[in-house]
Scaffold this motif. Sequence first.
Motif, short mmCIF file in Angstrom:
data_model
loop_
_atom_site.label_atom_id
_atom_site.label_comp_id
_atom_site.label_asym_id
_atom_site.label_seq_id
_atom_site.Cartn_x
_atom_site.Cartn_y
_atom_site.Cartn_z
N GLY A 1 -5.12 -4.84 -14.35
CA GLY A 1 -5.88 -4.46 -12.90
C GLY A 1 -4.74 -4.11 -11.90
N MET A 2 -5.50 -3.79 -10.81
CA MET A 2 -4.37 -3.49 -9.60
C MET A 2 -3.44 -4.51 -9.25
SD MET A 2 -5.52 -0.59 -9.19
CE MET A 2 -4.62 0.09 -7.81
N ALA A 3 -2.48 -4.25 -8.59
CA ALA A 3 -1.33 -5.11 -8.16
C ALA A 3 -2.04 -6.13 -7.09
CB ALA A 3 -0.03 -4.42 -7.66
N ASP B 1 -13.77 12.25 3.58
CA ASP B 1 -13.74 11.57 4.90
C ASP B 1 -12.34 11.21 5.22
OD1 ASP B 1 -16.33 11.40 4.59
OD2 ASP B 1 -16.42 9.52 4.04
N ASP B 2 -11.40 11.31 4.35
CA ASP B 2 -10.04 11.02 4.65
C ASP B 2 -9.25 12.18 5.33
OD1 ASP B 2 -9.56 8.38 3.53
OD2 ASP B 2 -10.20 9.41 1.84
N ASP C 1 -4.34 4.31 -4.85
CA ASP C 1 -4.69 3.05 -4.25
C ASP C 1 -5.00 3.16 -2.74
OD1 ASP C 1 -2.15 1.86 -2.85
OD2 ASP C 1 -1.44 2.97 -4.45
N ASP C 2 -5.45 2.10 -2.18
CA ASP C 2 -6.04 2.26 -0.91
C ASP C 2 -4.85 1.94 0.04
OD1 ASP C 2 -5.41 -0.45 -1.36
OD2 ASP C 2 -6.80 -1.50 -0.26
N HIS C 3 -3.76 1.79 -0.32
CA HIS C 3 -2.41 1.63 0.47
C HIS C 3 -1.74 3.16 0.54
CE1 HIS C 3 -3.11 -2.59 0.34
NE2 HIS C 3 -1.96 -2.76 1.04
N THR C 4 -2.25 4.02 -0.22
CA THR C 4 -1.74 5.41 -0.34
C THR C 4 -2.49 6.46 0.22
OG1 THR C 4 -0.54 4.61 -2.39
CG2 THR C 4 -0.83 7.02 -1.85
N PHE D 1 -8.33 -0.23 -5.95
CA PHE D 1 -8.34 1.05 -6.53
C PHE D 1 -9.11 1.95 -6.01
CE2 PHE D 1 -10.88 3.77 -9.52
CZ PHE D 1 -10.11 4.31 -10.34
N ARG D 2 -8.56 3.33 -5.74
CA ARG D 2 -9.69 4.36 -5.07
C ARG D 2 -9.95 5.56 -6.25
NH1 ARG D 2 -8.92 6.38 0.44
NH2 ARG D 2 -10.95 6.88 -0.13
#
Lengths: 434, 154
Positions: A273-275, A410-411, A323-326, A280-281
Motif C-alpha cells: 500500500g501507500m506509505a 481541478d489541480d 500521491d496527494d503530497h505531490t 493514492f491519486r
Amino acid sequence: MERPLTQHIHSDGTTRTLREYVKTGGYRCLQRLSSGLAPKDLQRLVTDAGLRGRGGGGFLTGTKWSFVPMGADAPKPKYIVANGDEMEPGTFKDRVLMEGDSHGLVEGMILAGYAIDAEVGYIFLRGEYHLSAQRLTEAIAEAYAAGYLGKPLPGTKFRFDLHLHASAGRYICGEETALINALEGKRAVPRAKPPFPQTVGLWGKPTVVQNVETLYNIPHIVNKGSDWYHRLSRTQDGGTKIYGISGRVANPGWWELPLGTTAREVLERYAGGMADGIRFRGLLPGGISTAFMTEEHLDLPLDFSSIPPEVGRLGTATMIVLDDHTCPVGFVLNLEKFFARESCGWCTPCREGLPWVAKLLMSFEEGRATKDDLSLLEMHTKWLAPGHTFCGLAPGAMAPLQSALKYFRDDFEQHISLGRCPWSNKPARLKVLV
Amino acid sequence: MLSDTERRELEDAVEHYPDKRGATIDALLTIQRRRGWISDDTLLEIAKFLEITVEDVDSVATFYNLVFRKPVGRHVAFVCDSISCWIKGCEQVQEQIKTLYQADLGQTSPDGRLTVLPIACLGQCERAPALMIDQDVYGNVTPEKIEQIVEKYK
C-alpha cells in the motif's frame, strides 16, 4: 506460483556463473535444436505460446519473426538485437534480469537467432548500466569458452556470434530504428518505416530488435512448451511479467507475477500500500509514455489486451505512483522536461513542441498561467498526436499530459486561480497589469 | 596521436562490426576513459582511425549524454532527475551537492574534483533518489548522506 525468469536470481545481488546456470537447466534446450527442432518449429512454438513484446509495444514475437526472409535466397548475414537501452523513467526490470541472470539473455539470443537464422547478435545496452555490462561481458566470454557461441552447435550448422554494444545514454535509442542507426555508428535518429527492420535493418540486412525481458522468456518456452506457458498467465497472452512500482509506496520494488495481475494487487499486496500518511491519486502503469490510471482502473488486469484504448496501455508494467503530497502539474512538468531534453530533434513538432509544453507547465508552477494556457496545452496533445510526428516519442509524451488534464483538471485550474502551486510554500506571484 | 594501447583497444572494438564506423561510440567511450573528455584533436584522431569525417564523429559525440565535449572534473556525479527520483527528493540532493561543492548542474567544483550533471532515469527507481558517481550507483540517497558518499572520490 512459478517465476521462471527470476527464481534463481541471488537475493544478495551477486552474479550467477555459467556453472550455476547450467546446473539449473540453463542451455539445456539447445540440445533440442540438434535433435531436429527447425527454425520454423521454434517460430511456431513461440507463436502458440502467445509471447508478446515486453518492451511496451506488446507485439507478438512469433509474428515479428515471420516477416524475416528465410531460406537459401535470404540476404546474409541477418541480425538479432537485444534492446537493453532501458531508459524509460520508472523502468528497471531489464536491469534486474541482466544483473541477476546474464546467461538467460545469452541463451535467449541464441534461440532467437536460430529462429530467424541470424548469424550475429548484438546486445544494445544503455551506457549507465555498468554492472550489467560487466556481468554480460563475463557471461558472453563464458559462453564462448563453453562453445555455445562462436562455433556450430552440436548436430546443427548453426553458428552464432554475440557482441555487447554499450551505448552512451540517449532515450531515443530505445526506438528500434534509431537503435539501428546508433549501432551503425550514426547519429541515433529514427528511420522511416517501411521498410521495416525485419527486411531492411542493420547495414541493410534483415534485423529483429527485441526487448531484453522478451528474450528471457524464450528458453523457458522451448523447455516447457506453450501450454505450460499459457498456464503461467491469467489472460489470453502467455507468461509472467515483471511488475514494478516506485513512488511513495510502503515497499517499492519488483515482482515476477502472472501476466494479467491487477494494479491493485501489486500496489496493496506486494508493495504494502501507500506509505504512512500518504494517499493514492493515480499511477502511470508502465513508464512515462503511458496514460494515468486512477482508483477506478485499479482492478483492470495489467496485460496487453484488457486495458481499453481510451484508458491507456500497459507499457513496461513498472508503475509510478502519484500521491496527494505531490503536485500533479509538477509531476507532469518533470515528465515533459525529460521528453523535451531527450527529443532527438529530427522532426519539428517534437523538437519545438515538447519544450513549449514544458514551458507552459512551468508557467502553471510559477503561477503565471491563464485559461488560454490550459487550452494551449490541450491543443498540443492533438498537435503531437500519433501521425503528426516522425516516431512515437512525442505521442508517448502526450499520453500522461492528456490524461492528467482529464483526471487532475481541478489541480491545473487551482494553479491559475491561486496564482501559485498549491503544493509549494512560495507566495503567489503578483500580477502586474500594464 | 593515439597511443599504442588506445590503438589496440580501438582495433578490438572494430572487430565487432562489419563496418569500422559501427565502433564510433566504443571509440569515443574508450578514449574518454583514458583522457577524461573528447577534445577537437581527439575527435580528429578517432575520425582518422575509423576512416570517416570528423563531422560524422562529432554528430555522434554531441548526441549522447555520456560523451563529454568539454573538460570535466576528476569525478562526475550524475544526479538522476527523472520522475521517481523527483518524487523522492532529488532536488534536495542536488541542492546539497551544490552547497557542499559549489557546483551547480553542468558545473565543476572549484577544486576540480567533481562535475555535477543531471541524468535520465538511472533505473534505480525502487531505491530513489539515485546518484551515480563515475560508475558507482547509490540508492536511497538523502542530503545527509552526500558528504560521506562523495568522500571516497578525491
